[in-house]
Write a protein that holds these residues in place. Sequence first.
Motif: not given
Length: 589
Positions: A390-396, A479-482
């Motif tokens: 749903k997002t590009g946030k850290k933790g996905e 994910n950490i950074h997109m």
Amino acid sequence: MRIIKLLSFFSFLSFFASVNQVNAQASSEPATYCNPINLDYGYTPIPNFSTWGRHRATADPVITYFKGDYYLFSTNQWGYWWSHDLSKWNFVPRLFLKPYHKVYDELCAPAVFSMGDTLFVIGSTYAKNFPIWMSTNPRVDEWKEAVDSFEVGAWDPSFFLDDDGRLYCYYGSSNLYPLYGIEIDRKTFKPIGERKELLHLNHEKYGWHRFGEYYDNTFLDPFMEGAWMNKHNGKYYLQYGAPATEFSGYADGVAVSNSPLGPFEQQVHNPFSFKPGGFIRGSGHGATFNDRWDNLWHVSTMVLNVKNNFERRLGLWPAGYDKDGLLYTNTRFGDYPHYLPKRKEDHLESKFTGWMLLNYQKPVLVSSTLGGNGANLAVDENVKTYWSAKTGKKGEYFQTDLGNVSEVRAIQINYADQDVDSAFLGKIPNTYHQYQLYHSVDGKNWQLLIDKSNNKTDVPHDYIELKSPIKTRYIKMVNIHMPTGTFALSGFRVFGNGLGAKPDKVKEFMVLRGEKDRRSAWVRWSPVSNAYAYNIYYGIAPDKMYSCIMVHSANEYYIKTMDKDLTYYFQIESVNENGVSERTSVMKN
């Protein structure tokens, strides 16, 4: 149906609490690569090409070996790359434009060639006012004009310096007009004489020339483009792309002559660069080059065609000439790990590592899902589909289950362009991905495998070869950074060996070739219960079955690419996570 679970926030925290921080890391000097080539691809610079969504795109590549390094140029990247080993590519920013060139296509389908100690570059133009640029030190942005305006208005140009010192230009991109050739004065770059018509398509004879995804759309004539020339044993090999860049069957053919300006005759093995199946398809509009050991390679365009017709990537294939002078590429397992060149090789022998795909359609766990972009789309071996958080946030995160403890040797992470910022047009500086990979034998106790939490490079198709193999079952990417958009993956691909039995040999393999239309054949076989894919081979002789098509989760395929006047030979093998079966007997039709 595979089961997808969304873990709760609390189980996600417990995952981190159980992590054992042991970092295996990636190999610092990889011996392998995996298509598509992992480059920091720029985003299309053309706004009306991205109305369905901003996306990365390039095509029409040229690689040349020059002064101990490889130089890679491709369409509209606002620069180019150099590499010492065909693995690590270094980007050099450069706009090959002058102020009065009001075009987006600043270096579309570039021509690249060397004479002596100088490298030359020009892009496509009909305007006849583009300069040819030259550099003796292209590792950095040190270029000047060789000539202010090249008089030959050439789209998809290519230059060839013959061993007698004479220079030629080949060009053309049309579904109406042929490929052209003309001699060029190597000092003034002015044309010598008149251009000659060299080659037309003939879809009534050659099945692969037909337009369309399945070679059956007749409302448009096929496109011919992407000229390239090589010479071998006194013969001239004029290469070309067809039938159109949008299609899985986008391929390169070749015609041969005793003279650089013809007449040319189609090679009996065509297309010579062909990859219509597998994870990412297509191998058209490319260039054939020699590496430092004089091995032959072919770099070409691979097809996405999701956000736009011209959404594409690049692939690299071992190539060569057989004992009869036929030009070929070896695309068997063409998007699996292959060995990089280290010495003189016989490219009829596969460069495939033997590392199999371990997680095709296996169970997955994800942090969240955006709309219809379901998690299984990241393990369906189709670059056109993708899972998105749903997002590009850290933790996905995305987790894959290999089904059993397996020997893992490499991982390829293919990001997808979902919800990309509208400002992303052209080459965007300071673009990078950051993530961590963990692995577990039981899904409870985790070890850190790869840590790229401090990475500052752009890796849209990141390929990680492990220093040494590990035995594990679960792999999780956090994910950490997109650089932009959501955390989205078109392919999370784990390679190695499943430690089980190889698939059974295919039975009841049959080929039914059309009586009225010999360009086509229906291939069918009895399904193999312990296989996830099949490789179909065909060619003009039992020892020349150079074309390979990978088919997933099906037991039939329509081959529509043949010369109607030739006899062909066929074989098939089955594929699973443990290896490859014995091939069937050769069938003639």
